[in-house]
Design a protein around this motif. Sequence first.
Motif, PDB file in Angstrom:
ATOM      1  N   GLN A  91       1.097  -1.326   0.027  1.00 30.51           N
ATOM      2  CA  GLN A  91       0.267  -0.107  -0.053  1.00 30.51           C
ATOM      3  C   GLN A  91       0.785   1.301  -0.225  1.00 30.51           C
ATOM      4  O   GLN A  91       0.423   2.235  -0.446  1.00 30.51           O
ATOM      5  CB  GLN A  91      -0.455   0.092   1.499  1.00 30.51           C
ATOM      6  N   HIS A  92       2.207   0.575   0.548  1.00 29.53           N
ATOM      7  CA  HIS A  92       2.871   2.748   0.612  1.00 29.53           C
ATOM      8  C   HIS A  92       3.533   2.303  -0.963  1.00 29.53           C
ATOM      9  O   HIS A  92       3.644   3.692  -1.345  1.00 29.53           O
ATOM     10  CB  HIS A  92       3.381   2.013   1.744  1.00 29.53           C
ATOM     11  N   LYS A  93       4.115   1.789  -1.483  1.00 29.36           N
ATOM     12  CA  LYS A  93       3.953   1.771  -2.880  1.00 29.36           C
ATOM     13  C   LYS A  93       3.493   1.879  -4.046  1.00 29.36           C
ATOM     14  O   LYS A  93       3.893   2.968  -3.802  1.00 29.36           O
ATOM     15  CB  LYS A  93       4.696   0.432  -3.582  1.00 29.36           C
ATOM     16  N   PHE A 128      -8.336   5.181   2.076  1.00 27.31           N
ATOM     17  CA  PHE A 128      -8.679   2.893   2.170  1.00 27.31           C
ATOM     18  C   PHE A 128      -7.238   2.748   2.863  1.00 27.31           C
ATOM     19  O   PHE A 128      -7.508   1.786   4.083  1.00 27.31           O
ATOM     20  CB  PHE A 128      -8.374   3.129   0.424  1.00 27.31           C
ATOM     21  N   HIS A 129      -5.900   3.319   2.527  1.00 21.54           N
ATOM     22  CA  HIS A 129      -4.994   2.883   3.031  1.00 21.54           C
ATOM     23  C   HIS A 129      -4.823   2.857   4.411  1.00 21.54           C
ATOM     24  O   HIS A 129      -4.462   1.809   5.641  1.00 21.54           O
ATOM     25  CB  HIS A 129      -3.732   3.675   2.457  1.00 21.54           C
ATOM     26  N   PHE A 130      -5.066   4.431   5.136  1.00 17.95           N
ATOM     27  CA  PHE A 130      -5.296   4.028   6.757  1.00 17.95           C
ATOM     28  C   PHE A 130      -6.263   3.309   7.626  1.00 17.95           C
ATOM     29  O   PHE A 130      -6.135   3.388   8.661  1.00 17.95           O
ATOM     30  CB  PHE A 130      -6.057   5.820   6.600  1.00 17.95           C
ATOM     31  N   SER A 131      -7.474   3.081   6.495  1.00 23.29           N
ATOM     32  CA  SER A 131      -8.702   3.097   6.887  1.00 23.29           C
ATOM     33  C   SER A 131      -7.621   0.834   7.236  1.00 23.29           C
ATOM     34  O   SER A 131      -8.269   0.449   8.264  1.00 23.29           O
ATOM     35  CB  SER A 131      -9.798   2.520   6.090  1.00 23.29           C
ATOM     36  N   ALA A 132      -7.823   0.929   6.290  1.00 17.30           N
ATOM     37  CA  ALA A 132      -6.476  -0.481   6.128  1.00 17.30           C
ATOM     38  C   ALA A 132      -5.530  -0.818   7.313  1.00 17.30           C
ATOM     39  O   ALA A 132      -5.306  -2.024   7.969  1.00 17.30           O
ATOM     40  CB  ALA A 132      -5.944  -1.130   5.272  1.00 17.30           C
ATOM     41  N   GLU A 133      -5.013   0.838   7.017  1.00 20.40           N
ATOM     42  CA  GLU A 133      -3.593   0.490   8.791  1.00 20.40           C
ATOM     43  C   GLU A 133      -4.405   0.039   9.733  1.00 20.40           C
ATOM     44  O   GLU A 133      -3.526  -0.364  10.372  1.00 20.40           O
ATOM     45  CB  GLU A 133      -2.499   1.564   8.192  1.00 20.40           C
ATOM     46  N   GLU A 134      -5.376   1.737  10.144  1.00 22.19           N
ATOM     47  CA  GLU A 134      -5.516   1.442  11.241  1.00 22.19           C
ATOM     48  C   GLU A 134      -6.500  -0.383  12.222  1.00 22.19           C
ATOM     49  O   GLU A 134      -6.353  -0.109  12.886  1.00 22.19           O
ATOM     50  CB  GLU A 134      -6.682   2.453  11.999  1.00 22.19           C
ATOM     51  N   GLU A 140      -2.268   8.654  18.791  1.00 19.49           N
ATOM     52  CA  GLU A 140      -1.298   9.344  18.172  1.00 19.49           C
ATOM     53  C   GLU A 140      -1.489   8.667  16.801  1.00 19.49           C
ATOM     54  O   GLU A 140      -0.984  10.100  16.097  1.00 19.49           O
ATOM     55  CB  GLU A 140       0.131   8.532  18.941  1.00 19.49           C
ATOM     56  N   HIS A 141      -1.383   8.009  16.750  1.00 19.81           N
ATOM     57  CA  HIS A 141      -1.188   7.536  15.112  1.00 19.81           C
ATOM     58  C   HIS A 141      -2.117   7.593  14.146  1.00 19.81           C
ATOM     59  O   HIS A 141      -2.265   8.769  12.879  1.00 19.81           O
ATOM     60  CB  HIS A 141      -1.049   5.840  14.902  1.00 19.81           C
ATOM     61  N   HIS A 142      -3.322   7.528  14.749  1.00 21.27           N
ATOM     62  CA  HIS A 142      -4.421   7.859  14.063  1.00 21.27           C
ATOM     63  C   HIS A 142      -5.145   8.964  14.285  1.00 21.27           C
ATOM     64  O   HIS A 142      -4.959   9.822  12.934  1.00 21.27           O
ATOM     65  CB  HIS A 142      -5.949   7.167  14.884  1.00 21.27           C
ATOM     66  N   LEU A 166      -2.662  11.443  13.677  1.00 20.98           N
ATOM     67  CA  LEU A 166      -1.629  12.101  12.365  1.00 20.98           C
ATOM     68  C   LEU A 166      -2.193  11.422  11.359  1.00 20.98           C
ATOM     69  O   LEU A 166      -2.448  12.122  10.319  1.00 20.98           O
ATOM     70  CB  LEU A 166      -0.070  11.192  12.219  1.00 20.98           C
ATOM     71  N   HIS A 167      -2.847  10.316  11.257  1.00 20.45           N
ATOM     72  CA  HIS A 167      -3.440  10.200   9.501  1.00 20.45           C
ATOM     73  C   HIS A 167      -4.333  11.214   9.497  1.00 20.45           C
ATOM     74  O   HIS A 167      -4.714  11.364   8.428  1.00 20.45           O
ATOM     75  CB  HIS A 167      -3.984   8.800   9.886  1.00 20.45           C
ATOM     76  N   GLU A 168      -5.063  11.893  11.149  1.00 25.84           N
ATOM     77  CA  GLU A 168      -6.357  12.501   9.916  1.00 25.84           C
ATOM     78  C   GLU A 168      -6.313  13.237   9.776  1.00 25.84           C
ATOM     79  O   GLU A 168      -6.715  14.278   8.882  1.00 25.84           O
ATOM     80  CB  GLU A 168      -7.651  13.171  11.603  1.00 25.84           C
ATOM     81  N   ASN A 203       8.565  10.568   6.021  1.00 25.46           N
ATOM     82  CA  ASN A 203       9.042  10.906   7.618  1.00 25.46           C
ATOM     83  C   ASN A 203       8.051   9.694   8.246  1.00 25.46           C
ATOM     84  O   ASN A 203       8.078   9.343   9.458  1.00 25.46           O
ATOM     85  CB  ASN A 203       8.751  12.072   8.246  1.00 25.46           C
ATOM     86  N   HIS A 204       6.981   9.647   8.141  1.00 30.98           N
ATOM     87  CA  HIS A 204       5.523   8.823   8.384  1.00 30.98           C
ATOM     88  C   HIS A 204       6.364   7.553   8.342  1.00 30.98           C
ATOM     89  O   HIS A 204       5.806   6.422   9.260  1.00 30.98           O
ATOM     90  CB  HIS A 204       4.121   8.981   8.369  1.00 30.98           C
ATOM     91  N   ILE A 205       6.256   6.909   6.834  1.00 30.60           N
ATOM     92  CA  ILE A 205       6.542   5.663   6.817  1.00 30.60           C
ATOM     93  C   ILE A 205       8.009   5.261   7.309  1.00 30.60           C
ATOM     94  O   ILE A 205       7.685   3.915   8.022  1.00 30.60           O
ATOM     95  CB  ILE A 205       6.696   5.199   5.852  1.00 30.60           C
ATOM     96  N   ILE A 262       7.015   6.168  12.450  1.00 32.38           N
ATOM     97  CA  ILE A 262       5.697   5.561  12.845  1.00 32.38           C
ATOM     98  C   ILE A 262       5.223   4.354  12.491  1.00 32.38           C
ATOM     99  O   ILE A 262       4.949   3.299  13.349  1.00 32.38           O
ATOM    100  CB  ILE A 262       4.977   5.933  14.138  1.00 32.38           C
ATOM    101  N   ASP A 263       5.311   4.395  11.027  1.00 24.80           N
ATOM    102  CA  ASP A 263       5.000   3.087  10.380  1.00 24.80           C
ATOM    103  C   ASP A 263       5.907   1.930  10.540  1.00 24.80           C
ATOM    104  O   ASP A 263       5.224   0.697  11.252  1.00 24.80           O
ATOM    105  CB  ASP A 263       4.336   3.270   8.761  1.00 24.80           C
ATOM    106  N   THR A 264       6.868   2.015  10.268  1.00 23.58           N
ATOM    107  CA  THR A 264       8.048   1.153  10.287  1.00 23.58           C
ATOM    108  C   THR A 264       7.837   0.717  11.921  1.00 23.58           C
ATOM    109  O   THR A 264       8.026  -0.033  12.487  1.00 23.58           O
ATOM    110  CB  THR A 264       8.980   1.601  10.219  1.00 23.58           C
TER     111      THR A 264
END
Length: 138
Positions: A20-22, A57-63, A76-78, A80-82, A118-120, A123-125
Motif C-alpha cells: 500500500q505504501h508503494k 483506503f490505506h489509513f483505514s486498512a492500517e488502522e 496518536e497514530h490515528h 497523524l492520519h486525520e 517521515n511517516h513511513i 511511526i509506520d516502521t
Amino acid sequence: MPRIEWDESFSVGIDLINEQHKMLIERTNAISEAVETTRGLEKILQTLSFMIEYTEFHFSAEEKVMIDNDYPRFVEHHKLHEDFKKRLNQMVQDFEEEGATTDLSKEIMTYLTNWLVNHIKGIDTELGKILQEKGFVS
Ligand code: FEO
C-alpha cells in the motif's frame, strides 16, 4: 521535486502495508509529475483526488490492523492520519483558490514528500516492528 523510489529503507516488514505504501508513493509521484510537466489545474486536482482516495483506503486498512493487534500508539497514530487527510483536502482548496502557482506547488510537494517519507520511516516502521513481534502475518 525528484520522484520518490520505494526501496528496502521504506520497508516496515509487513507485506500488506509495504504494497500500500508503494501505491501511495506512486500517487505522490503522479501529483509531482502533474505539477511539473503540465501545471494544469485540472490534472493536478485529479491526481490529488486519487491520492486522497487511496490515502483513506490505506489509513483505514492500517488502522484496522492496529486495532486488531492492540497497538499501543493507536490514538496518536490515528491523529497523524486525520491531520494528513485534512491537509490533503486543504491542498485541493488552496489549488482551487490560488491556481497552480510555482510557490504553492513547491510548498505542497515538499510537504507531501516529507510527510510520507517521515511517516513511513518513522511511526509506520515502528508499527511494523510491533506487529512482527506479535507474530502478525499479512
Ligand atoms: Fe502507512 Fe500510518 O500510514
